[in-house]
Scaffold this active site. Sequence first.
Site, mmCIF file in Angstrom:
data_model
loop_
_atom_site.group_PDB
_atom_site.id
_atom_site.type_symbol
_atom_site.label_atom_id
_atom_site.label_comp_id
_atom_site.label_asym_id
_atom_site.label_seq_id
_atom_site.Cartn_x
_atom_site.Cartn_y
_atom_site.Cartn_z
ATOM 1 N N LYS A 34 0.866 -1.293 0.023
ATOM 2 C CA LYS A 34 0.018 -0.069 -0.052
ATOM 3 C C LYS A 34 0.909 1.053 0.107
ATOM 4 O O LYS A 34 1.477 1.387 0.836
ATOM 5 C CB LYS A 34 -0.785 -0.196 1.259
ATOM 6 C CG LYS A 34 -1.775 1.224 1.238
ATOM 7 C CD LYS A 34 -3.018 0.933 2.565
ATOM 8 C CE LYS A 34 -2.345 1.584 3.517
ATOM 9 N NZ LYS A 34 -2.067 3.046 3.842
ATOM 10 N N ASP A 61 -3.495 4.335 -1.694
ATOM 11 C CA ASP A 61 -4.400 4.706 -0.396
ATOM 12 C C ASP A 61 -4.383 6.069 -0.397
ATOM 13 O O ASP A 61 -3.735 6.757 0.686
ATOM 14 C CB ASP A 61 -4.075 3.732 0.687
ATOM 15 C CG ASP A 61 -5.005 4.136 2.006
ATOM 16 O OD1 ASP A 61 -6.046 4.816 1.916
ATOM 17 O OD2 ASP A 61 -4.337 4.159 3.137
ATOM 18 N N LYS A 63 -7.340 8.020 -0.318
ATOM 19 C CA LYS A 63 -8.569 8.341 0.301
ATOM 20 C C LYS A 63 -9.072 9.925 -0.396
ATOM 21 O O LYS A 63 -9.168 10.652 0.552
ATOM 22 C CB LYS A 63 -8.434 8.396 1.638
ATOM 23 C CG LYS A 63 -7.751 7.202 2.382
ATOM 24 C CD LYS A 63 -7.646 7.598 4.092
ATOM 25 C CE LYS A 63 -7.075 6.422 4.588
ATOM 26 N NZ LYS A 63 -5.652 6.390 4.440
ATOM 27 N N ASP A 66 -13.558 15.039 -2.316
ATOM 28 C CA ASP A 66 -13.758 16.141 -2.991
ATOM 29 C C ASP A 66 -14.883 16.415 -3.647
ATOM 30 O O ASP A 66 -15.741 15.394 -3.810
ATOM 31 C CB ASP A 66 -12.438 16.426 -3.810
ATOM 32 C CG ASP A 66 -12.022 18.010 -4.092
ATOM 33 O OD1 ASP A 66 -12.541 18.703 -4.230
ATOM 34 O OD2 ASP A 66 -10.727 17.972 -3.810
ATOM 35 N N THR A 121 -10.186 3.667 11.323
ATOM 36 C CA THR A 121 -9.888 2.878 12.315
ATOM 37 C C THR A 121 -9.171 3.387 13.440
ATOM 38 O O THR A 121 -8.908 3.056 14.633
ATOM 39 C CB THR A 121 -8.749 1.584 12.061
ATOM 40 O OG1 THR A 121 -7.636 2.299 11.253
ATOM 41 C CG2 THR A 121 -9.837 0.783 10.861
ATOM 42 N N ARG A 212 3.072 -0.766 10.872
ATOM 43 C CA ARG A 212 3.917 -0.903 11.584
ATOM 44 C C ARG A 212 4.509 -2.006 12.245
ATOM 45 O O ARG A 212 5.708 -2.390 12.395
ATOM 46 C CB ARG A 212 3.866 0.376 12.767
ATOM 47 C CG ARG A 212 3.894 1.697 12.169
ATOM 48 C CD ARG A 212 3.183 2.722 13.048
ATOM 49 N NE ARG A 212 1.841 2.646 12.905
ATOM 50 C CZ ARG A 212 0.948 3.468 13.304
ATOM 51 N NH1 ARG A 212 1.468 4.514 13.973
ATOM 52 N NH2 ARG A 212 -0.360 3.409 12.915
HETATM 53 O O1 LIG Z 1 -9.050 3.487 8.370
HETATM 54 C C1 LIG Z 1 -8.334 3.385 7.912
HETATM 55 C C2 LIG Z 1 -7.814 3.536 6.752
HETATM 56 C C3 LIG Z 1 -6.453 3.556 6.471
HETATM 57 N N1 LIG Z 1 -5.488 3.249 7.450
HETATM 58 C C4 LIG Z 1 -4.020 3.321 6.706
HETATM 59 O O2 LIG Z 1 -3.753 1.976 6.909
HETATM 60 C C5 LIG Z 1 -2.411 1.840 7.494
HETATM 61 C C6 LIG Z 1 -2.389 1.302 8.896
HETATM 62 O O3 LIG Z 1 -0.956 1.235 9.161
HETATM 63 P P1 LIG Z 1 -0.660 0.675 10.740
HETATM 64 O O4 LIG Z 1 0.739 1.012 10.796
HETATM 65 O O5 LIG Z 1 -0.676 -0.856 10.757
HETATM 66 O O6 LIG Z 1 -1.524 1.422 11.715
HETATM 67 C C7 LIG Z 1 -1.777 3.213 7.370
HETATM 68 O O7 LIG Z 1 -1.113 3.343 6.351
HETATM 69 C C8 LIG Z 1 -3.094 4.388 7.358
HETATM 70 O O8 LIG Z 1 -3.031 5.303 6.712
HETATM 71 C C9 LIG Z 1 -5.908 3.210 8.526
HETATM 72 O O9 LIG Z 1 -5.158 2.983 9.493
HETATM 73 N N2 LIG Z 1 -7.281 3.232 8.932
#
Ligand SMILES: O=c1ccn([C@@H]2O[C@H](COP(=O)(O)O)[C@@H](O)[C@H]2O)c(=O)[nH]1
Length: 233
Positions: A34, A61, A63, A66, A121, A212
């Site tokens: 991603k 990603d 998002k 607009d 999230t 992460r």
């Molecule tokens: O609701 C959402 C939408 C996108 N993300 C993205 O996913 C990854 C999660 O990364 P971690 O390091 O596993 O937390 C990150 O790129 C966010 O921009 C999200 O977390 N929640």
Amino acid sequence: MPCHTPIIVALDFADAADALALADQLNPSQCRVKVGKELFTSSGPAVVDALQAKGFEVFLDLKFHDIPNTTASAVRAAAELGVWMVNVHAGGGRRMMEACREVLDRRSGARPLLTAVTVLTSMEQEDLQEVGMDIEPMVQVQRLARLTQDCGLDGVVCSAREAKALRSALGDDFLLVTPGIRPAEASADDQKRIVTPRQGLDNGSSYLVIGRPITRAEQPAQALQAIIASLAE
Ligand SMILES: O=c1ccn([C@@H]2O[C@H](COP(=O)(O)O)[C@@H](O)[C@H]2O)c(=O)[nH]1
């Protein structure tokens, strides 16, 4: 070689060199990758091209959120990059999402999957309340997911906490792309609605987005292998 797991590794890095160095430790048959706002803003389409040249399917990603014309044009530009998946915010509403789907329907060649973010999230009920939404995340996610399906998109981005309810309400063909995935012992970081990889799959997630816990691990490839193994337990 096609990818055989539901894992999408979030390459949240400041520059292309770091992202590509991490990608070199991964195998495109074991994960997709991603590209998000940080990496795309610093490195642009070239990093997407480089990852695709290494054999990875790329979820762009960004998002988009607009007015319909601007968002649909951005989705068209993403499709021209050849990415596997692109997304918008469902909060942009029906006309915006339909314009994005229509711009992809008009394409003659391969088209990316189009998904919509429901409720980030990183947010919980108090966060929604503070921005004027007096509603539980689960209820808002369900509302936006129904709208997204009605607009003809391929699926939503949501927490795997909501996946069971969405799967039974929206059927097996609707994609549930779930970030906020954390192995049991991992730090939640800034995520709030978290679920383990195995529980995510059991709840009906189509894809597990993991950043992460893999990219900041001492041994990213081993961290990925451990997560893949946990899915089969
Ligand atoms: O609701 C959402 C939408 C996108 N993300 C993205 O996913 C990854 C999660 O990364 P971690 O390091 O596993 O937390 C990150 O790129 C966010 O921009 C999200 O977390 N929640």
